[in-house]
Design a protein around this motif. Structure first.
Motif: not given
Length: 238
Positions: A106-119, A121-128
């Motif tokens: 549940d925590k993981l899916l919550t984090r996934v939703r947050v990342i998907q909703d934020s450009p 965070l998506q850019n930061a994830a791509s950098s990692l």
């Protein structure tokens, strides 16, 4: 002395977990961009400087685990005689077979939703993920040279990202953890078959499997004959 050090470390971990939990709740409720670091620190009852001792950036509060698989380490530590693809396949095969506790899922899916909703965070994830891919390429360079290593690392990283995205989508769409894990296990095998044998081999295998499942009396001899099988190339045995 050791007992005191142990208590200190446990207290630090508890503080870290509290900050992470507060941030995750606030991001889920209001969105990543709408929450400030000051608000997180206040809600977690720590100073802003203390928060940054545990999480160097606001993005790191939301991206825990992203790019965390040590692909380069898995390849570097593989036993003699095992290819780097075999080592990576074994790692992800074990991951797919594992069962994550429901609370953690549940925590993981919550984090996934947050990342998907934020450009942002998506850019930061791509950098990692880029850093993860570069580290893998560096390990492979000694055996294959920089260009081949970069190409192989890019193909592996793209395949793993697709596995992750499709797995999370199934879970977000309502699939049970057990069903999503079963499909993920199949996708892991397909992904590494594609990486190990190439697209031509995969096209032949998938076509023959499809023909075998239909009413066609005999698979197409021009595609499914044994003579057309290609010999897989060596993939990093050492």
């Amino acid at each position: 002395m050791n007992r005191v050090a142990g208590l200190r470390e446990r207290k630090k971990e508890q503080t870290r977990q509290r900050i992470a939990a507060v941030a995750s709740r606030m991001f889920a409720e209001r969105g990543f961009d709408a929450v400030t670091v000051n608000e997180i620190a206040e809600a977690a009852e720590v100073a802003k400087a203390t928060l940054f001792d545990y999480f160097p950036t606001k993005e790191s509060l939301a991206l825990q685990g992203v790019g965390g698989d040590d692909l380069a380490g898995i390849v570097a530590r593989r036993p003699a005689g095992q290819t780097f693809l075999e080592a990576l396949r074994a790692h992800y095969r074990a991951f797919a077979a594992g069962q994550m506790p429901e609370a953690d899922l549940d925590k993981l899916l919550t984090r996934v939703r947050v990342i998907q909703d934020s450009p942002a965070l998506q850019n930061a994830a791509s950098s990692l993920l880029y850093q993860q891919r570069q580290a893998l390429a560096q390990i492979l360079t000694d055996e294959y040279g920089p260009t081949a290593a970069a190409l192989m690392a890019a193909q592996i990283a793209a395949s793993l990202l697709t596995l992750q995205e499709t797995h999370f989508k199934r879970l977000l769409d309502g699939a049970s953890a057990q069903e999503a894990g079963r499909v993920l296990a199949q996708d892991v095998e397909l992904s590494f078959d594609l990486l190990e044998h190439g697209l031509n081999h995969a096209e032949r295998a998938l076509t023959c499997a499809h023909e075998a499942s239909t009413t066609t009396p005999e698979p197409s001899p021009t595609i499914c004959s044994p003579e057309r099988s290609s010999t897989p190339s060596k993939s990093g045995t050492r």
